[in-house]
Design a protein around this motif. Structure first.
Motif, short mmCIF file in Angstrom:
data_model
loop_
_atom_site.label_atom_id
_atom_site.label_comp_id
_atom_site.label_asym_id
_atom_site.label_seq_id
_atom_site.Cartn_x
_atom_site.Cartn_y
_atom_site.Cartn_z
N THR A 23 39.90 -23.53 0.24
CA THR A 23 39.55 -22.03 -0.70
C THR A 23 38.61 -21.51 -1.33
OG1 THR A 23 41.62 -22.79 -0.66
CG2 THR A 23 41.49 -20.35 -0.95
N ILE A 24 37.68 -21.62 -0.82
CA ILE A 24 36.07 -22.00 -2.29
C ILE A 24 35.94 -19.58 -2.96
CG2 ILE A 24 33.43 -22.02 -2.90
CD1 ILE A 24 35.10 -24.76 -2.07
N PRO A 25 36.17 -19.59 -4.20
CA PRO A 25 35.54 -18.55 -4.24
C PRO A 25 34.83 -17.63 -3.59
CG PRO A 25 35.77 -20.11 -6.53
CD PRO A 25 35.54 -21.02 -4.95
N MET A 26 34.91 -16.53 -3.34
CA MET A 26 33.83 -15.25 -3.10
C MET A 26 32.62 -15.50 -3.49
SD MET A 26 33.52 -12.51 -0.15
CE MET A 26 35.29 -12.41 -0.22
N LYS A 27 31.43 -15.24 -2.07
CA LYS A 27 30.10 -15.54 -3.02
C LYS A 27 29.46 -14.45 -1.59
CE LYS A 27 30.21 -20.30 -4.44
NZ LYS A 27 29.88 -20.00 -6.58
N LYS A 28 28.13 -14.25 -3.08
CA LYS A 28 27.07 -12.99 -2.76
C LYS A 28 26.22 -13.47 -1.94
CE LYS A 28 28.76 -10.20 -6.66
NZ LYS A 28 28.93 -9.62 -7.58
N ILE A 29 26.11 -13.30 -0.83
CA ILE A 29 24.90 -13.50 0.22
C ILE A 29 23.98 -12.78 0.32
CG2 ILE A 29 24.39 -14.95 2.21
CD1 ILE A 29 26.54 -16.64 2.13
N LEU A 30 22.76 -12.76 0.78
CA LEU A 30 21.27 -11.97 1.20
C LEU A 30 21.18 -13.24 1.82
CD1 LEU A 30 19.13 -10.02 0.87
CD2 LEU A 30 18.05 -11.49 -0.83
N VAL A 55 25.98 -9.16 0.89
CA VAL A 55 25.38 -7.82 0.25
C VAL A 55 24.21 -7.24 0.70
CG1 VAL A 55 26.51 -8.42 -2.21
CG2 VAL A 55 24.34 -9.26 -1.95
N GLY A 56 23.45 -7.80 1.14
CA GLY A 56 21.89 -7.29 1.68
C GLY A 56 21.34 -7.88 3.01
N ASN A 71 20.18 -6.88 -7.94
CA ASN A 71 22.21 -7.72 -7.58
C ASN A 71 21.17 -8.74 -7.66
OD1 ASN A 71 22.23 -4.51 -5.94
ND2 ASN A 71 20.34 -4.97 -5.18
N GLN A 72 22.76 -9.46 -8.04
CA GLN A 72 22.72 -10.18 -8.00
C GLN A 72 23.26 -11.28 -6.47
OE1 GLN A 72 25.66 -11.95 -10.89
NE2 GLN A 72 25.24 -13.14 -11.07
N VAL A 73 23.12 -12.50 -6.21
CA VAL A 73 23.33 -13.45 -5.25
C VAL A 73 23.29 -14.84 -5.82
CG1 VAL A 73 22.16 -11.99 -3.72
CG2 VAL A 73 21.13 -13.53 -4.67
N ASP A 74 24.75 -15.13 -5.18
CA ASP A 74 24.54 -16.54 -5.46
C ASP A 74 23.94 -17.48 -4.20
OD1 ASP A 74 26.69 -16.57 -6.87
OD2 ASP A 74 28.13 -15.57 -5.61
N ILE A 75 23.37 -16.97 -3.25
CA ILE A 75 22.97 -17.81 -1.30
C ILE A 75 22.20 -16.82 -1.23
CG2 ILE A 75 23.79 -18.94 0.12
CD1 ILE A 75 26.52 -19.57 -0.35
N ILE A 76 20.72 -17.76 -0.91
CA ILE A 76 19.64 -16.90 -0.20
C ILE A 76 19.62 -17.68 1.63
CG2 ILE A 76 17.12 -15.53 -0.15
CD1 ILE A 76 17.28 -15.56 -2.96
N LEU A 77 20.07 -16.59 2.29
CA LEU A 77 19.54 -18.09 3.88
C LEU A 77 18.25 -16.41 4.08
CD1 LEU A 77 22.63 -17.24 5.92
CD2 LEU A 77 22.05 -19.62 4.23
N LEU A 78 16.76 -17.68 4.41
CA LEU A 78 16.17 -17.36 4.07
C LEU A 78 15.07 -17.71 5.25
CD1 LEU A 78 13.28 -15.98 2.27
CD2 LEU A 78 12.56 -17.90 1.33
N ASP A 79 14.70 -17.16 5.65
CA ASP A 79 13.89 -17.53 7.30
C ASP A 79 12.77 -18.07 6.65
OD1 ASP A 79 12.60 -17.73 9.14
OD2 ASP A 79 12.43 -15.51 10.44
#
Length: 94
Positions: A23-30, A55-56, A71-79
């Motif tokens: 149960t980890i809190p909601m994170k925003k991902i790009l 979020v995007g 926009n604020q994000v917590d994590i970026i999944l980046l190629d």
């Protein structure tokens, strides 16, 4: 390069499984990837029963800075191989 993506994808799925169990809190991902089908697949997996919210989804490095300014994000999944900039270079600029 595909092997690296598969490994990173597997690692991310394992992290999602861990977060669901703890149960980890909601994170925003790009998601930033120039392969649309891959990005949409990742987005589907993330939004399907996880504590993450996409979020995007962007397909170029130059769009990342303008997105992050609004926009604020917590994590970026980046190629790491984008058409306009290296993912490593972009990560160092963020």
């Amino acid at each position: 390069m595909q092997r690296i993506k598969v490994f990173l994808f597997y690692t991310f799925v394992m992290h999602i499984t861990y977060c669901q169990q703890n149960t980890i809190p909601m994170k925003k991902i790009l998601i930033v990837d120039d392969h649309q089908m891959f990005a949409e697949g990742i987005q589907f997996l993330i939004q399907f029963g996880t504590n993450y919210h996409v979020v995007g989804v962007l397909n170029s490095g130059k769009s990342v800075c303008s997105f992050l300014s609004k926009n604020q994000v917590d994590i970026i999944l980046l190629d790491i191989e984008l058409p306009d900039i290296s993912g490593f270079e972009l990560a160092s600029n963020i």
